[in-house]
Design a protein around this motif. Sequence first.
Motif, PDB file in Angstrom:
ATOM      1  N   SER A 112       0.839  -1.195   0.000  1.00  0.00           N
ATOM      2  CA  SER A 112       0.000   0.000   0.000  1.00  0.00           C
ATOM      3  C   SER A 112       0.874   1.245   0.000  1.00  0.00           C
ATOM      4  O   SER A 112       2.038   1.202   0.391  1.00  0.00           O
ATOM      5  CB  SER A 112      -0.941  -0.001   1.212  1.00  0.00           C
ATOM      6  OG  SER A 112      -0.227  -0.285   2.400  1.00  0.00           O
ATOM      7  N   VAL A 113       0.283   2.353  -0.458  1.00  0.00           N
ATOM      8  CA  VAL A 113       0.978   3.636  -0.515  1.00  0.00           C
ATOM      9  C   VAL A 113       0.123   4.657   0.224  1.00  0.00           C
ATOM     10  O   VAL A 113      -1.081   4.753  -0.003  1.00  0.00           O
ATOM     11  CB  VAL A 113       1.187   4.090  -1.981  1.00  0.00           C
ATOM     12  CG1 VAL A 113       1.878   5.449  -2.030  1.00  0.00           C
ATOM     13  CG2 VAL A 113       1.985   3.042  -2.758  1.00  0.00           C
ATOM     14  N   PHE A 114       0.767   5.424   1.110  1.00  0.00           N
ATOM     15  CA  PHE A 114       0.073   6.446   1.886  1.00  0.00           C
ATOM     16  C   PHE A 114       0.761   7.781   1.690  1.00  0.00           C
ATOM     17  O   PHE A 114       1.983   7.846   1.562  1.00  0.00           O
ATOM     18  CB  PHE A 114       0.111   6.104   3.387  1.00  0.00           C
ATOM     19  CG  PHE A 114      -0.693   4.902   3.774  1.00  0.00           C
ATOM     20  CD1 PHE A 114      -2.013   5.039   4.164  1.00  0.00           C
ATOM     21  CD2 PHE A 114      -0.131   3.639   3.739  1.00  0.00           C
ATOM     22  CE1 PHE A 114      -2.762   3.928   4.525  1.00  0.00           C
ATOM     23  CE2 PHE A 114      -0.865   2.522   4.103  1.00  0.00           C
ATOM     24  CZ  PHE A 114      -2.192   2.668   4.491  1.00  0.00           C
ATOM     25  N   ALA A 115      -0.019   8.854   1.704  1.00  0.00           N
ATOM     26  CA  ALA A 115       0.554  10.194   1.726  1.00  0.00           C
ATOM     27  C   ALA A 115       1.256  10.375   3.064  1.00  0.00           C
ATOM     28  O   ALA A 115       0.853   9.788   4.075  1.00  0.00           O
ATOM     29  CB  ALA A 115      -0.547  11.244   1.561  1.00  0.00           C
ATOM     30  N   ASP A 148      -0.589  10.886   6.166  1.00  0.00           N
ATOM     31  CA  ASP A 148      -1.371   9.743   6.650  1.00  0.00           C
ATOM     32  C   ASP A 148      -0.480   8.696   7.317  1.00  0.00           C
ATOM     33  O   ASP A 148      -0.792   7.505   7.329  1.00  0.00           O
ATOM     34  CB  ASP A 148      -2.141   9.096   5.488  1.00  0.00           C
ATOM     35  CG  ASP A 148      -3.231  10.007   4.953  1.00  0.00           C
ATOM     36  OD1 ASP A 148      -3.793  10.790   5.740  1.00  0.00           O
ATOM     37  OD2 ASP A 148      -3.502   9.938   3.739  1.00  0.00           O
ATOM     38  N   VAL A 149       0.620   9.148   7.905  1.00  0.00           N
ATOM     39  CA  VAL A 149       1.578   8.234   8.511  1.00  0.00           C
ATOM     40  C   VAL A 149       0.923   7.366   9.589  1.00  0.00           C
ATOM     41  O   VAL A 149       1.261   6.197   9.741  1.00  0.00           O
ATOM     42  CB  VAL A 149       2.809   8.999   9.052  1.00  0.00           C
ATOM     43  CG1 VAL A 149       2.442   9.907  10.213  1.00  0.00           C
ATOM     44  CG2 VAL A 149       3.911   8.027   9.436  1.00  0.00           C
ATOM     45  N   LEU A 173      -2.150   6.208   9.582  1.00  0.00           N
ATOM     46  CA  LEU A 173      -2.867   5.136   8.878  1.00  0.00           C
ATOM     47  C   LEU A 173      -1.891   4.071   8.382  1.00  0.00           C
ATOM     48  O   LEU A 173      -2.190   2.867   8.432  1.00  0.00           O
ATOM     49  CB  LEU A 173      -3.673   5.701   7.706  1.00  0.00           C
ATOM     50  CG  LEU A 173      -4.860   6.587   8.053  1.00  0.00           C
ATOM     51  CD1 LEU A 173      -5.446   7.194   6.784  1.00  0.00           C
ATOM     52  CD2 LEU A 173      -5.907   5.792   8.808  1.00  0.00           C
ATOM     53  N   ALA A 174      -0.738   4.514   7.905  1.00  0.00           N
ATOM     54  CA  ALA A 174       0.280   3.566   7.451  1.00  0.00           C
ATOM     55  C   ALA A 174       0.753   2.696   8.616  1.00  0.00           C
ATOM     56  O   ALA A 174       0.910   1.480   8.467  1.00  0.00           O
ATOM     57  CB  ALA A 174       1.451   4.322   6.830  1.00  0.00           C
ATOM     58  N   ARG A 200      -1.790   0.134   9.350  1.00  0.00           N
ATOM     59  CA  ARG A 200      -1.726  -0.934   8.355  1.00  0.00           C
ATOM     60  C   ARG A 200      -0.620  -1.921   8.713  1.00  0.00           C
ATOM     61  O   ARG A 200      -0.820  -3.142   8.655  1.00  0.00           O
ATOM     62  CB  ARG A 200      -1.501  -0.341   6.960  1.00  0.00           C
ATOM     63  CG  ARG A 200      -1.347  -1.341   5.863  1.00  0.00           C
ATOM     64  CD  ARG A 200      -2.637  -2.039   5.540  1.00  0.00           C
ATOM     65  NE  ARG A 200      -2.402  -3.076   4.536  1.00  0.00           N
ATOM     66  CZ  ARG A 200      -3.126  -4.150   4.390  1.00  0.00           C
ATOM     67  NH1 ARG A 200      -4.184  -4.328   5.143  1.00  0.00           N
ATOM     68  NH2 ARG A 200      -2.844  -5.042   3.479  1.00  0.00           N
ATOM     69  N   VAL A 246       5.013  -1.122   2.828  1.00  0.00           N
ATOM     70  CA  VAL A 246       4.104  -0.002   3.013  1.00  0.00           C
ATOM     71  C   VAL A 246       4.933   1.249   2.737  1.00  0.00           C
ATOM     72  O   VAL A 246       5.973   1.457   3.351  1.00  0.00           O
ATOM     73  CB  VAL A 246       3.522   0.020   4.443  1.00  0.00           C
ATOM     74  CG1 VAL A 246       2.703   1.277   4.671  1.00  0.00           C
ATOM     75  CG2 VAL A 246       2.676  -1.220   4.687  1.00  0.00           C
ATOM     76  N   LEU A 272       5.431   5.437   2.212  1.00  0.00           N
ATOM     77  CA  LEU A 272       4.984   6.808   2.470  1.00  0.00           C
ATOM     78  C   LEU A 272       5.510   7.676   1.340  1.00  0.00           C
ATOM     79  O   LEU A 272       6.690   7.606   1.014  1.00  0.00           O
ATOM     80  CB  LEU A 272       5.544   7.311   3.804  1.00  0.00           C
ATOM     81  CG  LEU A 272       4.968   6.717   5.062  1.00  0.00           C
ATOM     82  CD1 LEU A 272       5.725   7.254   6.273  1.00  0.00           C
ATOM     83  CD2 LEU A 272       3.491   7.004   5.180  1.00  0.00           C
TER      84      LEU A 272
END
Length: 89
Positions: free
Chosen positions: A62-65, A68-69, A71-72, A75, A85, A87
């Motif tokens: 998955s890739v997060f902005a 959104d650390v 949320l990462a 995950r 994962v 960022l």
Amino acid sequence: MGLLAGASAPLDLNLMLRKRLTIVGTTLRARPLEEKIAATQRFAAGVVPWLARGLVVPVVDSVFAFEDVRLAQMRLESNAVFGKVVLRL
């Protein structure tokens, strides 16, 4: 390989024997800084060119902005991750 899901896993010894596989365990955590630097340099010289040419492709779960650390992190803590994962800025 990482240990996010725990330190134990089922292992098919019959398959290992048939395929003549070898398991080697290591960790960088306890190694001196000089050894970590040398390993990073070997990776950069030996693997990064393969990545650049598309011969080796990382598995991305998955890739997060960056904002959104949290949320990462959730995950990662879910133990449902298969791959990296990421960022992004």
